[in-house]
Design an enzyme around this catalytic site. Structure first.
Site, short mmCIF file in Angstrom:
data_model
loop_
_atom_site.label_atom_id
_atom_site.label_comp_id
_atom_site.label_asym_id
_atom_site.label_seq_id
_atom_site.Cartn_x
_atom_site.Cartn_y
_atom_site.Cartn_z
N ASP A 1 18.10 37.57 40.78
CA ASP A 1 17.97 37.24 39.14
C ASP A 1 18.00 35.91 38.89
OD1 ASP A 1 19.74 37.20 36.61
OD2 ASP A 1 21.14 36.07 37.67
N THR B 1 16.23 36.75 32.28
CA THR B 1 16.61 35.17 32.35
C THR B 1 15.66 34.63 33.61
OG1 THR B 1 17.51 35.89 34.72
CG2 THR B 1 19.21 34.64 32.78
N THR B 2 14.81 36.05 33.67
CA THR B 2 13.42 35.21 34.99
C THR B 2 12.48 35.33 33.63
OG1 THR B 2 13.80 36.55 36.38
CG2 THR B 2 11.77 36.25 36.45
N ASP C 1 24.79 41.97 34.40
CA ASP C 1 23.18 41.91 34.00
C ASP C 1 23.18 43.69 33.28
OD1 ASP C 1 22.67 39.89 34.79
OD2 ASP C 1 20.54 40.27 35.35
#
Lengths: 535, 558
Positions: free
Chosen positions: B64, B97-98, B394
């Site tokens: 994550d 998020t990446t 997530d």
């Protein structure tokens, strides 16, 4: 560790204390992780099977453990490497869930990692290897489901259960009396099992050990064994048809919890206080007598004065009995735990047919047997053995056997042991591999090869030629299309595990395969290790 | 060197590090790119995990982006902005998020040559802002609404979104299994905004397929006293009493002291104390409750009292669990046992204590309000479950966003390619420098499909060219083509159900552009020396090194 450099070749400081950190990434990280995982598996490899060896572990305080149980060994080793820790947790989670096969699962994961390394060298993407493994594990689990056999048992016919427990015990140090221990374990589980709901609460089985005697003296007590003796040496040593008052209040004058002070300014007042105290003791004992108790078991201690009074009034008592034991006694005798003398009623007393104190050998140590209880839902396994290490290892072995018996009550499917299940899975997976297009095919084949490593290790540990033996058994399985052939570890002369009565539980085996695959995937998926360089 | 002759003007405290100008800007960009490179490989279904040791020696294995950024412990001021946008993406939409870090790094990387060539960064910023507005509009235009479908159909569609998120995680192998579980859980809590109503409990052992969803509450058996095992462990439609008081024999007032002058009164004090606790217990029993839960301790006396009356009790229940039970069973947590009216008692269909792995769990299922759900996660190792929990978090966030904002876009880099193509076309219509900048913005967007290919080990250039060709088709039929992660070719992401909620993309583009613009607008960093006294020697030593190593090439002014 430097992440980036500017034009003059000076590193950027991006992370806190960056120069103290090390970073391993890409294929190097995977290789290092695999090596760590393999190292752990290698330690356990020689413990597998009936001819597996034990490990001696010395703890930081000088305490010595000798064990054959994978979970115990790894737990005691206190590994520091993170990947190695994953392997330890793998073994532990097999222990939690199934209780047996903790060595097998690590050996299996080690083999999978070893195969994965080979595939990585071929240039296959680690995640595709992991995905191939997952596909393969599903094939293997389904195959096990297919070949599994159900067997029927009931309270009177528990022979199959004993056989399966014997398989587990045969790899332990106690295999000398595996038959009797297996019987004890099965009887204990059956005694507490709820066959309707197929649920077994292992908390109801107490395993107690005492140094001395021999392993053969190990016995199953339908009742409770307490490592305590009567509070007064002159109390009777044997009580028949006992009515037991189970108390969690001390034989002491009650103390209010609120801070208190008694002002004593005259001799008379002191006298009253003193008298009152005596009266308390008297009342307490009288209350117990009134409800008809013939034995008092108390969680706390009592004053010498109370002790004397109890002795005097001919009411045997046991003091300082732990909470857990107290609960077990209450369950077994059908009594209620009473928190206050005022609440004592005849209905709340527990009943036991026989309570006796038994002393061992020449030592002065004595234990209290509470037997023929009203409700025999709690049992005790009492282990004897030459030394402490032996007893500890026996406890662990019995625990494994109990878990196996419990699993069988939950799900009565079995597969054949001695590597037979692994070999047939290996064949099934290998056959299935060709159906999958793409790179995964190679990973699936590698999985099949990894499965072979368990019977391989079995053969190796038994002093057989691993490759020859394995190939012979494999061809036999294919030729006769029977999945019962395994490694003849005990040199009985037949490969047929059905004849040798070597069984393992289906859920245990399935769990092993799934868990090992899961952890291997986790290890393969890491491509970046950032750590403080001290680690 | 003439300036050296002049008297020195001391403006800032000694030891202050200042760096400025174009060089500073470039150095910031370099730092950001370096951080982007760290998380780069975690993108997509073939993304890898990172294993990070922190200072305290605890270890996290994660895929994550936000978690990794947080654990990297970044001190570089410009690079820290990336951590912030990753966090904001995490709290806003929960996933991607990446993506957001990667995009921000790529925007800056594209801007770097322009800065080197002497373009004023405000020009760049303006164009980037325009481009991002255009991109977001395009995403909105391309998004497909799943509104107006039946509940069953919608569930299926939501599960597709959840599966896309999960595919890049460790539990990717069982994504369908978990996706349905997540959708059921989110549907169960309905429109309520309180995420805390979904509980995730972790039980080591077992394999992930053994994870299950409870349509109610589940929590681990709490510490119990002797007598607990004698309580019944299963009830059908029990009344549940929730308390926030101690049921223990104890002193009622901390500082009170009783002075007795007459020893014969002693007994009455003892009795009084017992009566208080008995009174409390009696009231609990009178209320008719069969299950008594308390956030504070339930002592051995109370345990045995309840056992005598066939009541189940559990003390020291974690607050969040108790609140969940309250929400699920429809009860209210009481701070007193006086006046318990039937309305404050909760109920559920089945209460049971059950063995899960090595633990015993209290499970309340079939709750009337149905506003809670608990996912019990199983897995082989602690690290594994931790990561699974993060992944499920997530997925839960994604599904929640998708429920509220029910438009989806094709994933697998398809939407990025389409937006990129649109911006390229748009840039042709502009005269002047912005044409170049918007064009490079468009190019930066392509990083998503490129990285997907790189991570999977495919030939990125080859795949990207195929994608460009598809997306350039006039008919627009190629608009939803993305990277096919299984074959190394391209495929219609929309048809293959690789979907993500539009809001993820919109937020990512927005946040990444903001961050890029922020960094571009900085031309000077003033870094004060760390105050010596507060941090002690260790921190000061670390800072000394940090300064000496030199972040950027800010010339030390004298």
């Amino acid at each position: 560790m430097a992440l980036a450099f500017d034009e003059f070749g000076r590193p950027f400081i991006i992370l806190r204390e960056q120069d103290q950190k090390t970073r391993l990434r890409g294929i190097d990280a995977q290789k290092a992780n695999i090596a760590a995982g393999k190292a752990v598996a290698r330690i356990l490899r020689s413990s597998l099977g009936p001819k597996g060896m034990d490990k001696m572990l010395q703890g930081p305080d000088g305490d010595v453990t000798i064990s054959n149980d994978g979970a115990t060994i790894l737990e005691q080793m206190d590994v520091d490497n993170q990947i190695a820790k994953l392997m330890v947790e793998l073994s532990r989670s097999q222990d939690y869930e199934i209780g047996d096969g903790t060595t097998g699962v690590v050996v299996m994961a080690g083999a999978l990692l070893e195969q994965a390394e080979r595939q990585l060298d071929r240039g296959i993407h680690p995640i595709r290897i992991a995905e191939g493994y997952e596909t393969a594990s599903r094939v293997a689990v389904e195959h096990l489901e297919r070949i599994a056999q159900k067997f029927e048992f009931d309270v009177n016919n528990y022979e199959p259960l004993v056989q399966t427990c014997m398989t587990t015990l045969s790899s332990k140090i106690v295999n000398r009396c595996k038959r009797s221990l297996a019987e004890i374990a099965v009887k204990a589980v059956l005694a507490v099992a709820d066959l309707e709901r197929r649920d077994v609460n292992l908390d109801l089985i107490k395993v107690e050990g005492k140094v001395g005697g021999k392993l053969e003296d190990t016995e199953l007590i339908y009742g409770i064994l307490v490592d305590k003796d009567m509070s007064h040496p002159q109390m009777p040593k044997q009580i028949e048809d006992a009515h037991i008052a189970i108390l969690t209040c001390p034989f002491e004058p009650p103390k209010p919890k609120t801070k208190h002070k008694v002002d004593i300014d005259t001799v008379e007042k002191f006298e009253t206080l003193r008298k009152q105290e005596q009266q308390y003791f008297d009342e307490m004992v009288q209350k117990c007598k009134d409800v008809g108790a013939t034995l008092v078991i108390c969680q706390w201690g009592f004053d010498d004065e109370a002790n004397h009074l109890l002795m005097h009034r001919n009411l045997p008592a046991v003091r300082w009995v732990g909470g857990v034991e107290l609960e077990l006694i209450a369950i077994a005798t059908g009594g209620r735990i009473v928190p206050r003398f005022q609440e004592l009623t005849p209905e709340k007393l527990g009943k036991a047919g026989m309570v006796r104190e038994k002393s061992f050998g020449t030592t002065k140590e004595r234990m209290l047997y509470i037997e023929h209880c009203a409700n025999s839902k709690a049992v005790t396994i009492f282990i004897r053995g030459g030394n402490k290490m032996m007893i500890e290892e026996t406890k662990r072995s019995i625990h494994d056997a109990l878990c196996v018996a419990r699993n069988l009550i939950r799900n009565n499917s079995i597969v054949y042991g001695g590597g037979a299940a692994e070999i047939t899975c290996s064949l099934a997976v290998d056959a299935a591999a060709d159906k999958y297009p793409g790179v995964e095919q190679y990973a699936i084949r590698a999985f099949a090869e990894a499965l072979d490593s368990v019977p391989m290790a079995l053969a190796e540990n038994s002093g057989l030629q691993p490759i020859e033996t394995l190939s012979a058994v494999k061809s036999q399985q294919i030729k006769e299309n029977i999945p019962f052939y395994g490694i003849d570890c005990n040199d009985v002369g037949t490969n047929d595990m059905r004849e040798q009565n070597v069984f393992e539980t289906l859920i245990g085996k399935q769990q092993q395969i799934l868990l090992a695959t899961q952890v291997v995937k986790m290890i393969l998926k890491i491509d970046d290790v950032i750590s403080n360089s001290e680690y | 060197m003439a300036s050296m002759m002049q008297p020195q003007i001391i403006l800032l405290k000694e030891g202050t590090d200042t760096s400025q100008g174009k060089a500073q800007l470039l150095s910031n960009i370099n730092a950001v790119t370096a951080v982007g490179d760290v998380v780069r490989t975690t993108l997509g279904p073939r993304g890898m995990d990172k294993l990070i040791h922190d200072d305290k020696g605890s270890v996290t294995i994660s895929n994550d982006g936000a978690t990794i950024m947080k654990l990297l412990d970044i001190v570089h001021p410009a690079a820290k902005i990336l951590v912030d946008i990753a966090k904001s993406q995490d709290s806003e939409v929960g996933d991607g998020t990446t993506t957001v870090v990667l995009l921000a790094a790529e925007f800056l990387k594209e801007a770097k040559p322009f800065v080197e060539d002497g373009v004023h960064s405000q020009n760049l910023i303006r164009s980037y802002r325009t481009a991002s507005t255009l991109a977001i509009e395009k995403v909105k235009e391309l998004a497909v609404s799943i509104e107006g479908k039946s509940v069953e159909e919608k569930k299926g569609l939501l599960a597709k979104c959840a599966a896309t998120t999960l595919s890049s995680k460790l539990i990717g192998g069982e994504k369908e299994f978990f996706a349905t579980m997540v959708v059921d859980a989110v549907m169960a809590i309905g429109d309520d905004d309180r995420l805390s109503l979904i509980g995730i409990k972790k039980v080591p052992g077992g394999n992930m397929r053994d994870s299950f969803l409870v349509d109610g509450v589940a929590f681990k058996k709490t510490f119990s006293y002797a007598g607990f095992e004698q309580q019944p462990k299963k009830f059908l439609i029990p009344k549940i009493l929730l308390l926030n008081i101690e049921l223990e024999l104890k002193s009622e007032k901390e500082n009170a002291e009783i002075r007795l002058s007459d020893p014969s009164q002693y007994q009455s004090i003892v009795d009084a104390e017992w009566n208080i606790i008995y009174d409390k217990l009696d009231k609990c029993v009178e209320s008719g409750a069969k299950v008594v839960l308390s956030r504070l301790a339930i002592g051995d006396l109370a345990t045995q009292y309840f056992a005598d009356r066939d009541i189940f009790c559990a003390g020291r229940v974690a607050e969040e669990d108790l609140n969940r039970v309250a929400a699920a069973a429809g009860g209210t947590v009481q701070t007193s046992v006086n006046n318990i009216i039937p309305e404050v008692l909760g109920t559920c269909e089945i209460f049971e204590e059950k063995q899960v792995g090595g633990e015993r769990f209290n499970i309340f299922s079939g709750c009337p309000s149905g506003r809670t759900a608990t996912i019990v996660l199983r897995g082989g190792a602690d690290q594994f479950i931790e990561e699974a929990e993060r992944s499920l978090h997530d997925a839960i966030m994604i599904v929640r966003r998708a429920v509220k904002n029910s438009t989806v876009v094709p994933g697998g880099g398809a939407i990025d390619m389409e937006v990129s193509k649109y911006l390229r076309q748009h840039s042709r219509t502009i005269a002047g420098k912005p044409q170049l900048f918007i064009n490079s913005y468009a190019k930066a967007l392509e990083v998503i499909p490129r990285q997907l290919c790189d991570n999977a080990g495919f030939d990125a250039t080859d795949v990207l060219n195929k994608l460009r060709q598809k997306h350039a088709m006039q008919s627009g039929e190629g608009a939803s083509y993305g990277v096919d992660i299984n074959t190394g070719g391209i495929a219609d992401s929309y048809a293959n159900f690789v979907w993500e909620p539009a809001v993820v993309k919109i937020n990512a583009i927005n946040a990444a552009t903001e961050a890029a613009c922020l960094i571009l607008s900085v031309d000077e960093t003033v870094k004060n020396p760390k105050s010596q006294s507060a941090q002690g020697d260790a921190a000061a030593g670390a800072m000394g090194r940090g300064r000496g190593g030199g972040r950027g090439r800010g010339m030390r002014r004298r």
